[in-house]
Scaffold this active site. Sequence first.
Site, PDB file in Angstrom:
ATOM      1  N   ASP A 273     -47.875  70.259  65.611  1.00 25.36           N
ATOM      2  CA  ASP A 273     -48.416  71.523  65.160  1.00 25.36           C
ATOM      3  C   ASP A 273     -48.676  72.383  66.409  1.00 25.36           C
ATOM      4  O   ASP A 273     -48.615  71.897  67.541  1.00 25.36           O
ATOM      5  CB  ASP A 273     -49.697  71.321  64.331  1.00 25.36           C
ATOM      6  CG  ASP A 273     -49.952  72.533  63.428  1.00 25.36           C
ATOM      7  OD1 ASP A 273     -49.439  73.625  63.737  1.00 25.36           O
ATOM      8  OD2 ASP A 273     -50.672  72.394  62.414  1.00 25.36           O
TER       9      ASP A 273
HETATM   10  C1  BGC Z   1     -50.388  75.597  61.312  1.00 23.78           C
HETATM   11  C2  BGC Z   1     -49.018  75.139  60.901  1.00 23.78           C
HETATM   12  C3  BGC Z   1     -48.016  76.236  61.134  1.00 23.78           C
HETATM   13  C4  BGC Z   1     -48.061  76.639  62.599  1.00 23.78           C
HETATM   14  C5  BGC Z   1     -47.075  77.713  62.979  1.00 23.78           C
HETATM   15  C6  BGC Z   1     -50.398  76.170  62.706  1.00 23.78           C
HETATM   16  O1  BGC Z   1     -51.612  76.723  63.038  1.00 23.78           O
HETATM   17  O2  BGC Z   1     -51.299  74.535  61.198  1.00 23.78           O
HETATM   18  O3  BGC Z   1     -49.027  74.751  59.557  1.00 23.78           O
HETATM   19  O4  BGC Z   1     -46.741  75.839  60.744  1.00 23.78           O
HETATM   20  O5  BGC Z   1     -49.363  77.101  62.895  1.00 23.78           O
HETATM   21  O6  BGC Z   1     -47.401  78.918  62.412  1.00 23.78           O
END
Ligand code: BGC
Length: 745
Positions: A273
């Site tokens: 993530d």
């Molecule tokens: C989220 C993810 C997301 C990523 C990119 C993160 O803060 O937890 O689910 O895909 O950001 O936007």
Amino acid sequence: MTDTTERTALVDDLLARMTTKQKVGQLIQYFYFSLPEGAGEGIDPFISRQPQAVETALAEGSVGSLLFVTDPAETNRLQKLAIEGNEHGIPLLFGFDVIHGLRTIFPVPIALAASWDADTIERAQTVAAREARAVGIHWAFAPMVDIARDPRWGRIIEGAGEDPLLGSVVAGAQVRGFQGEELGASEHIVAGPKHFAGYGAALGGRDYDEVDLSDQEFWNTYLPPFKAAIDAGAGNIMSAYMDLNGVPASGNHWLLTEVLRDALGFEGFVVTDANAAKDLETHHFAADAADAAVRALNAGVDMEMGIFQPAFANLIEAIDDGRVDTARVDEAVRRILVVKEKLGLFEQPYVDEADARRVLADPAHRDEAQRAAERSAVLLRNEGGILPLDPDSLGSVAVIGPLATSQRDTLGPWVFDFDLGETVTIAEGIATRLAGKASVVVEQGVAEPKRTFPSMFEQFGDTSPSAPADFDADAALDRAVRAATDADVAIVVLGEQQDMIGENASRSDLSLPGDQQRLLEAVVATGTRVVLVLMNGRPLDIRWAAENVPGILDVWYPGTRGGSAVASLLFGDTAPAGKLPFTWPRTVGQVPIHHAITRSHAPQNQDKRYWNEESTPLFPFGHGLGYTSFEYAEVRVDAERVGLDGTVTVSVDVANTGDRDGVEVVQLYLHQRFGTSSRPLRQLAAFERVEIAAGQTETVAFRIGPDERRYWSAATRDWVLDATVFDVWVGGDANAQAHAEFTVG
Ligand code: BGC
């Protein structure tokens, strides 16, 4: 450990020729922000310098992937920079949060799950994939397959709710929609199920906070949707942010290698993530960014999603001094290059901009979105058959509430590339449907509710509407009450604004935010018939409404054509058939809550565990009404006893006893009476969505075999199949009454 990494001649050849710097570059994904005009005021200066820094890295051949670019001219330009930045012509992979549509916005994921309809879900993500691929996006950070049993957690909206079986069906359908028949299918993209694993069980429902999960919950409840997504061929998995039982998920070797690779057989690549590799230092787990990179890679992460200075840049040095094995680096690079090859990016890295415009404008996509919204709505209450409303008998309708006219809120969170202009609000949908029949008066009633602390998406210019500073609350309420008094029916649209739910949007209570409860009570007090339309991604505390408002329709955040879908449901052009994908609590004090609890001490009091209030839900899991009624006959089993690996066929006749054709989601719940572990009182074990014509009866049959009965037991620390007796109930929700039993072993 079994090496499941696929080998191809092209990738072997590249690996033999790539420098260490180029290899490490493939393992890094950068955010690339092209901020909308006017946005970004007061933003971290790093973000505004981000484009230049990333472009320099691209020109040096040190980037494997970018996220957040959706303009086809931009994807082409950046792709060219990347390809020319390395002598091997290795293209970029573009990833994006394609959560519920790109330009055509579908209902939010929890809504799609409420359709209990794999076909609708697969079709929605097929459209999303087609639009994404057309603009040059190759990979969706979706589906989110995290089980959620605590609605304080805002990301409950992104998943399929509380149940592992429903979650698995939804996960598989989404992966098939995104990816098509196989990875690399034309007009499709890679699916990236997330967040591995257990993220939905955040302590107190507080996003990002630690998760402490028992092994039996982990294997029986939280892992099955991931398994289903992997079995459907998902090419990517995203590792989660939080600590899982004391070890950060993105640095957790047991989780990312022993469970993900060895037990679940995942063959694709793992991305962290956002910033989660670097975060290992923030977690006080890794000593510094370099240690964080080494530990993430060695745990099983293949690519770092980096926001600013990626931790993985330190891997070059770590390879030199032997802290990471080159074989492990090659394995990670290989997994990423294989995906690029499968997607055909070495042959065709660019998109046709004219084609992209045509695909994004496809009217068939809007029709699919409307159909999905119609199928997702859940009719929670329909006292006296107030719904559907008869458009021919109405003279005037009042549409009341701050969400009724908000295009942005109609779309829901986690969308970026939408077109507000074409978004149909609920007020518009109703006005269009009633044009030439009844007069429609629209009143806001109360100011738009607001978060106490701003949403993190605000800095990117994504906001829900706000009341003007001179908003006159008393006058607005008066006008709404007058409109309701003068109308034949008042349709009150309430809920949470889209920025009150989603990532970083946990809440410590579930009430209707702002002054909405007051508005609802004032409108009901007029004596006019009232229908409450809810826009939400989590259950809200609607105890008062559940007793005082005859019609309650939950439409979630219904998307681009949401208003048209809601009007067609309210006026009976279509009938709601959605079912709740979670247990709806009475109050926040009951959460976490779900239907699959075990029978415990003093079971006769299990509905009265609190001395002040019933501990039963307001609406059970699986609940949802329609415009007809169904009756379940006796449940039949084809064998009273089967062997341990035997299969029982359970069948039931379901009659449509109303005068309108209808759809029922027939649900089967199972209970094991005794065995190696205590098992849930009821657990969803099978379901089928059936269309039944008015006055007709359909027989629905389910096969309950070893796969439906097997579970992971903390007593043996392994999967078991018990010789025991099973109760089975079949019905329209988790309170199903029609019962039978059978013996196994
Ligand atoms: C989220 C993810 C997301 C990523 C990119 C993160 O803060 O937890 O689910 O895909 O950001 O936007």
